[in-house]
Motif scaffolding. Structure first.
Motif, short mmCIF file in Angstrom:
data_model
loop_
_atom_site.label_atom_id
_atom_site.label_comp_id
_atom_site.label_asym_id
_atom_site.label_seq_id
_atom_site.Cartn_x
_atom_site.Cartn_y
_atom_site.Cartn_z
N MET A 14 0.85 -3.33 10.23
CA MET A 14 1.69 -2.13 10.24
C MET A 14 3.14 -2.48 9.94
SD MET A 14 2.19 0.74 13.20
CE MET A 14 3.19 2.20 12.93
N SER A 15 3.61 -3.65 10.44
CA SER A 15 4.99 -4.05 10.22
C SER A 15 5.30 -4.19 8.75
CB SER A 15 5.26 -5.36 10.96
OG SER A 15 4.35 -6.37 10.54
N ALA A 16 4.33 -4.69 7.97
CA ALA A 16 4.54 -4.83 6.53
C ALA A 16 4.69 -3.47 5.87
CB ALA A 16 3.37 -5.60 5.90
N ILE A 17 3.91 -2.48 6.33
CA ILE A 17 4.01 -1.13 5.76
C ILE A 17 5.35 -0.50 6.12
CG2 ILE A 17 2.99 1.17 5.76
CD1 ILE A 17 0.30 -0.12 6.38
N LEU A 18 5.77 -0.64 7.39
CA LEU A 18 7.04 -0.07 7.84
C LEU A 18 8.22 -0.73 7.16
CD1 LEU A 18 6.36 0.35 11.67
CD2 LEU A 18 6.43 2.15 9.93
N ALA A 19 8.08 -2.02 6.81
CA ALA A 19 9.19 -2.74 6.20
C ALA A 19 9.43 -2.33 4.76
CB ALA A 19 8.93 -4.25 6.28
N ASP A 20 8.48 -1.67 4.15
CA ASP A 20 8.59 -1.26 2.74
C ASP A 20 8.50 0.26 2.68
OD1 ASP A 20 8.32 -0.72 0.04
OD2 ASP A 20 7.03 -2.44 -0.35
N PRO A 21 9.64 0.97 2.56
CA PRO A 21 9.61 2.45 2.56
C PRO A 21 8.74 3.02 1.44
CG PRO A 21 11.85 1.64 2.85
CD PRO A 21 11.01 0.45 2.51
N ASP A 22 8.77 2.38 0.26
CA ASP A 22 7.96 2.88 -0.85
C ASP A 22 6.47 2.78 -0.52
OD1 ASP A 22 10.23 3.40 -2.32
OD2 ASP A 22 10.19 1.49 -3.38
N LEU A 23 6.07 1.67 0.09
CA LEU A 23 4.67 1.49 0.47
C LEU A 23 4.28 2.49 1.56
CD1 LEU A 23 2.05 -0.12 0.22
CD2 LEU A 23 2.97 -1.75 1.89
N LEU A 24 5.18 2.73 2.49
CA LEU A 24 4.91 3.70 3.56
C LEU A 24 4.67 5.09 3.00
CD1 LEU A 24 4.79 4.31 6.62
CD2 LEU A 24 7.27 4.67 6.54
N VAL A 25 5.52 5.50 2.05
CA VAL A 25 5.37 6.82 1.42
C VAL A 25 4.05 6.88 0.64
CG1 VAL A 25 6.30 8.37 -0.34
CG2 VAL A 25 7.84 7.29 1.31
N LEU A 26 3.72 5.81 -0.06
CA LEU A 26 2.49 5.79 -0.85
C LEU A 26 1.26 5.89 0.04
CD1 LEU A 26 1.03 5.47 -3.53
CD2 LEU A 26 1.27 2.97 -3.31
N VAL A 27 1.24 5.14 1.15
CA VAL A 27 0.10 5.18 2.07
C VAL A 27 -0.02 6.57 2.70
CG1 VAL A 27 -0.79 4.30 4.26
CG2 VAL A 27 0.09 2.71 2.54
N ALA A 28 1.12 7.16 3.09
CA ALA A 28 1.10 8.51 3.67
C ALA A 28 0.56 9.52 2.66
CB ALA A 28 2.49 8.91 4.14
N ALA A 29 0.96 9.38 1.38
CA ALA A 29 0.49 10.29 0.34
C ALA A 29 -1.02 10.15 0.14
CB ALA A 29 1.22 10.01 -0.97
N ILE A 30 -1.53 8.91 0.21
CA ILE A 30 -2.96 8.69 0.07
C ILE A 30 -3.72 9.36 1.22
CG2 ILE A 30 -4.76 6.90 0.21
CD1 ILE A 30 -2.82 5.05 -1.33
N LEU A 31 -3.18 9.26 2.44
CA LEU A 31 -3.81 9.88 3.60
C LEU A 31 -3.83 11.40 3.48
CD1 LEU A 31 -2.21 7.54 6.24
CD2 LEU A 31 -4.67 7.85 5.97
N VAL A 32 -2.73 11.98 2.99
CA VAL A 32 -2.68 13.44 2.79
C VAL A 32 -3.70 13.84 1.72
CG1 VAL A 32 -1.27 15.35 1.97
CG2 VAL A 32 -0.29 13.68 3.55
N LEU A 33 -3.76 13.08 0.62
CA LEU A 33 -4.72 13.39 -0.45
C LEU A 33 -6.15 13.32 0.05
CD1 LEU A 33 -5.42 13.90 -3.44
CD2 LEU A 33 -5.27 11.42 -3.80
N ALA A 34 -6.48 12.28 0.81
CA ALA A 34 -7.83 12.14 1.34
C ALA A 34 -8.16 13.29 2.29
CB ALA A 34 -7.98 10.80 2.06
N GLY A 35 -7.18 13.69 3.10
CA GLY A 35 -7.39 14.83 3.99
C GLY A 35 -7.62 16.11 3.22
N MET A 36 -6.90 16.29 2.10
CA MET A 36 -7.08 17.48 1.27
C MET A 36 -8.49 17.53 0.70
SD MET A 36 -3.42 17.73 -0.73
CE MET A 36 -3.98 19.13 -1.74
N VAL A 37 -8.97 16.39 0.23
CA VAL A 37 -10.35 16.34 -0.30
C VAL A 37 -11.34 16.73 0.79
CG1 VAL A 37 -12.14 14.80 -1.20
CG2 VAL A 37 -9.80 14.64 -2.08
#
Length: 248
Positions: free
Chosen positions: A1-24
């Motif tokens: 998790m620390s690696a994800i939090l340390a990279d804002p771009d990666l954090l946004v990308l992972v959150a977007a993937i989770l939203v997309l999967a939830g939409m599906v």
């Protein structure tokens, strides 16, 4: 998790993937683990993707498994299949921890492509409900779940082939996904693949996943489910092909 939090771009990308999967999931009533595995594997690697999807997948499929009013009847009918699937996850995770992840990403890509092609072609496998076949299908499903995080094959085709009514089939798939994912969480923890940071990240993933589900349920009224399903399956085939090419 620390690696994800340390990279804002990666954090946004992972959150977007989770939203997309939830939409599906909100639109089709299925597909969240498939989308999460395909996209998160491409971004984070297979082991981290499997760990991150655990809590959202268990939570949504627990609800699906409990809904429908046929839990006891399905448990009596499917217990050999479900038991074999849950137990076989453990040797699958042992393989995951012992084998080059590139080859398991290749296997995941092939399974995603097979899943997409079979559904687009509306082909179903002809499988028996005999005890030996049920245990065999369950064991192979659990083994592949431990190796790749995906419980789709051959578990879903086997459930489709035994003549369950639509609502019972949906509930049975929820039971399968919930049991195998819970077993996967325990096995990953025992092999130290599921760290405390990843478990915390998986819990945090619930929020964007549920936001996506809510959006998907709103969009369901405006979209053609058949057309969306077709686009979704083509996308899954493309993602599977990309994972295969990347692994090779």
């Amino acid at each position: 998790m620390s690696a994800i939090l340390a990279d804002p771009d990666l954090l946004v990308l992972v959150a977007a993937i989770l939203v997309l999967a939830g939409m599906v999931k909100g639109i089709l009533g299925m597909g969240m683990p498939t989308v999460l595995l395909a996209l998160l594997t491409a971004v984070l690697g297979l082991s981290s993707a499997m760990a991150l999807m655990l809590v959202p997948t268990i939570t949504t499929n627990l609800w699906q498994a409990l809904a429908g009013g046929q839990l006891l009847a399905l448990s009596r009918r499917l217990w050999p299949f479900l038991t074999a699937a849950a137990l076989a996850v453990w040797p699958g995770v042992w393989i995951l921890a012992s084998v080059d992840p590139r080859w398991l990403s290749l296997l995941l890509g092939l399974l995603l492509m097979l899943y997409g092609v079979l559904n687009l072609a509306r082909r179903s496998l002809r499988l028996s409900e005999r005890l030996s076949h049920a245990c065999g299908a369950g064991a192979l499903t659990g083994l592949l779940t431990g190796m790749t995080g995906s419980s789709v094959f051959p578990g879903v085709p086997w459930l489709q082939s035994i003549g369950l009514p639509r609502e019972a089939l949906i509930q049975a798939m929820g039971m399968l996904f919930c049991i195998t994912t819970a077993s996967l969480a325990l096995a990953l923890g025992e092999r130290n693949v599921l760290t405390a940071d990843l478990l915390l990240a998986s819990c945090a993933a619930l929020l964007p996943a549920f936001i996506g589900m809510w959006l998907g349920q709103q969009l369901r009224r405006r979209l053609s489910e058949a057309r969306f399903r077709q686009v979704f399956l083509i996308g899954i085939i493309a993602l599977g092909a990309w994972l295969v090419v990347k692994a090779l």
